[in-house]
Design a protein around this motif. Structure first.
Motif, short mmCIF file in Angstrom:
data_model
loop_
_atom_site.label_atom_id
_atom_site.label_comp_id
_atom_site.label_asym_id
_atom_site.label_seq_id
_atom_site.Cartn_x
_atom_site.Cartn_y
_atom_site.Cartn_z
N LEU A 138 0.56 -1.40 -0.33
CA LEU A 138 0.11 -0.08 0.31
C LEU A 138 0.51 1.29 0.16
CD1 LEU A 138 0.15 1.33 3.09
CD2 LEU A 138 -2.06 -0.07 3.56
N ASP A 139 0.46 1.58 -0.38
CA ASP A 139 0.64 3.39 -0.61
C ASP A 139 0.10 4.30 0.72
OD1 ASP A 139 2.65 4.73 -3.03
OD2 ASP A 139 1.49 6.08 -2.05
N VAL A 140 1.06 4.99 1.26
CA VAL A 140 0.42 6.06 2.21
C VAL A 140 0.86 7.63 2.36
CG1 VAL A 140 1.82 5.13 4.27
CG2 VAL A 140 -0.29 6.60 4.74
N TYR A 141 0.67 8.44 2.82
CA TYR A 141 1.33 9.62 2.52
C TYR A 141 1.90 10.23 3.80
CZ TYR A 141 -0.87 11.72 -1.59
OH TYR A 141 -2.58 12.38 -2.68
N GLU A 142 2.98 10.35 4.18
CA GLU A 142 4.37 10.68 4.88
C GLU A 142 3.67 11.32 5.94
OE1 GLU A 142 7.86 12.46 4.43
OE2 GLU A 142 8.65 10.69 6.58
N PRO A 143 2.51 12.31 6.58
CA PRO A 143 1.96 12.81 7.12
C PRO A 143 0.68 12.46 7.61
CG PRO A 143 2.12 14.25 5.02
CD PRO A 143 2.63 13.37 4.45
N ASN A 144 0.23 10.96 7.05
CA ASN A 144 -0.31 10.40 7.72
C ASN A 144 -0.71 9.99 8.69
OD1 ASN A 144 -3.61 9.59 7.53
ND2 ASN A 144 -3.85 9.04 5.46
N LYS A 145 0.02 10.23 9.94
CA LYS A 145 0.69 9.47 10.58
C LYS A 145 -0.52 8.38 11.79
CE LYS A 145 3.77 12.28 12.42
NZ LYS A 145 3.98 13.65 12.25
N ILE A 146 -2.26 8.90 11.41
CA ILE A 146 -2.77 7.61 12.06
C ILE A 146 -3.38 5.87 10.55
CG2 ILE A 146 -5.17 7.15 12.46
CD1 ILE A 146 -5.75 10.36 13.13
N ALA A 147 -3.53 6.76 9.65
CA ALA A 147 -3.25 5.42 9.39
C ALA A 147 -1.87 4.68 8.72
CB ALA A 147 -3.30 5.62 7.15
N ARG A 148 -0.25 5.52 9.00
CA ARG A 148 0.24 4.75 9.20
C ARG A 148 1.01 4.08 10.32
NH1 ARG A 148 5.31 8.73 8.30
NH2 ARG A 148 6.48 7.14 8.66
N LYS A 149 -0.23 4.42 11.64
CA LYS A 149 0.47 3.25 12.67
C LYS A 149 -0.44 2.94 12.46
CE LYS A 149 -0.84 4.50 18.04
NZ LYS A 149 -1.94 4.72 18.31
N LEU A 150 -1.30 2.64 12.56
CA LEU A 150 -2.80 1.37 11.90
C LEU A 150 -2.47 0.76 10.98
CD1 LEU A 150 -5.51 0.50 11.52
CD2 LEU A 150 -6.05 1.61 9.45
N TYR A 151 -1.59 0.88 9.87
CA TYR A 151 -1.03 -0.44 9.39
C TYR A 151 0.47 -0.67 9.88
CZ TYR A 151 -3.36 2.40 5.44
OH TYR A 151 -4.26 3.09 4.99
N GLU A 152 1.21 -0.11 10.45
CA GLU A 152 2.07 -0.96 11.31
C GLU A 152 1.48 -2.31 12.26
OE1 GLU A 152 4.07 2.78 12.94
OE2 GLU A 152 5.22 2.61 10.49
N LYS A 153 0.89 -1.67 12.91
CA LYS A 153 -0.04 -2.14 14.23
C LYS A 153 -0.34 -3.22 13.43
CE LYS A 153 -4.80 -1.71 15.34
NZ LYS A 153 -5.98 -1.53 15.45
#
Ligand SMILES: CC(C)(COP(=O)(O)OP(=O)(O)OC[C@H]1O[C@@H](n2cnc3c(N)ncnc32)[C@H](O)[C@@H]1OP(=O)(O)O)[C@@H](O)C(=O)NCCC(=O)NCCS
Length: 186
Positions: A138-153
């Motif tokens: 997937l591709d996520v914008y760097e400033p999208n902290k909520i989405a990035r945290k969700l994907y990492e989780k």
């Protein structure tokens, strides 16, 4: 990948009965409202222009055809008659036909109740079962902290950064490419 319409799944999140199912042509109006609500809030997604009913009708028609052919999977999360979330798992073409890419979004007023997590887990489950998908990304914008945290989780790892690819609120922002360890290629 599911190449026929999958059985709807019912879940209760914070007392709200949500149904996950494949979209139908009859959902076009509520899908337009959903996408335009993301555009109006200036969400960290690619689309930044409101769409029309006709544009969405064409998109739904074409994409349901791709679902029927087993080339992608689409789900809408419905609360009553309203689309409150969407998930797409698209399989690449030609030399990339083993690569599945996830996209997920949830309507602002329905965030924080576990719907994004549910949509992502559903997408991962579909990718695991699909013998054609060997890489999940997937591709996520760097400033999208909520989405990035969700994907990492959920087990995604950052594998690349594409610098300053998109213009957001007058600034160039980067994409982070993330991958889920399906471990299907040795
Ligand atoms: C990213 C997105 C899909 C998450 O959906 P969601 O339904 O809120 O997800 P969940 O309710 O499952 O919450 C996931 C995590 O985010 C956290 N979270 C959700 N909203 C939050 C907020 N406003 N502030 C801080 N954390 C938040 C939750 O607490 C949860 O963390 P936890 O697992 O540690 O408890 C949603 O924010 C969204 O659609 N954003 C706009 C579009 C977008 O960015 N799509 C992704 C493009 S790559």
């Amino acid at each position: 990948m599911c190449n026929r319409l999958c059985k709807p799944q019912k879940v209760v999140l914070y007392g709200k009965k949500i149904i996950l199912r494949n979209p139908k042509m009859g959902d076009v109006k509520t899908l337009v409202d959903f996408i335009n609500s993301l555009v109006e809030e200036d969400a960290l997604i690619l689309v930044n222009k409101t769409i029309t009913f006709q544009e969405e009708k064409k998109w739904v028609k074409e994409n349901l055809e791709l679902c029927r052919k087993g080339e992608q999977h689409l789900l809408v999360a419905m609360y009553k008659k309203e689309v409150v979330g969407t998930m797409g798992l698209h399989r690449g073409k030609w030399r990339q036909s083993h690569v599945g890419t996830i996209g997920v979004s949830v309507k602002k007023s329905y965030r924080g109740i576990g719907l994004g997590t549910l949509l992502m887990k559903t997408a991962i489950g579909l990718a695991k079962k699909d013998p054609k998908i060997k890489i999940l990304t997937l591709d996520v914008y760097e400033p999208n902290k909520i989405a990035r945290k969700l994907y990492e989780k959920l087990g995604f790892k950052s594998v690349a950064k594409l610098s300053k690819r998109d213009l957001y609120k007058g600034k160039y922002i980067s994409h982070i490419v993330m991958e889920y360890p399906l471990n299907k290629i040795k």
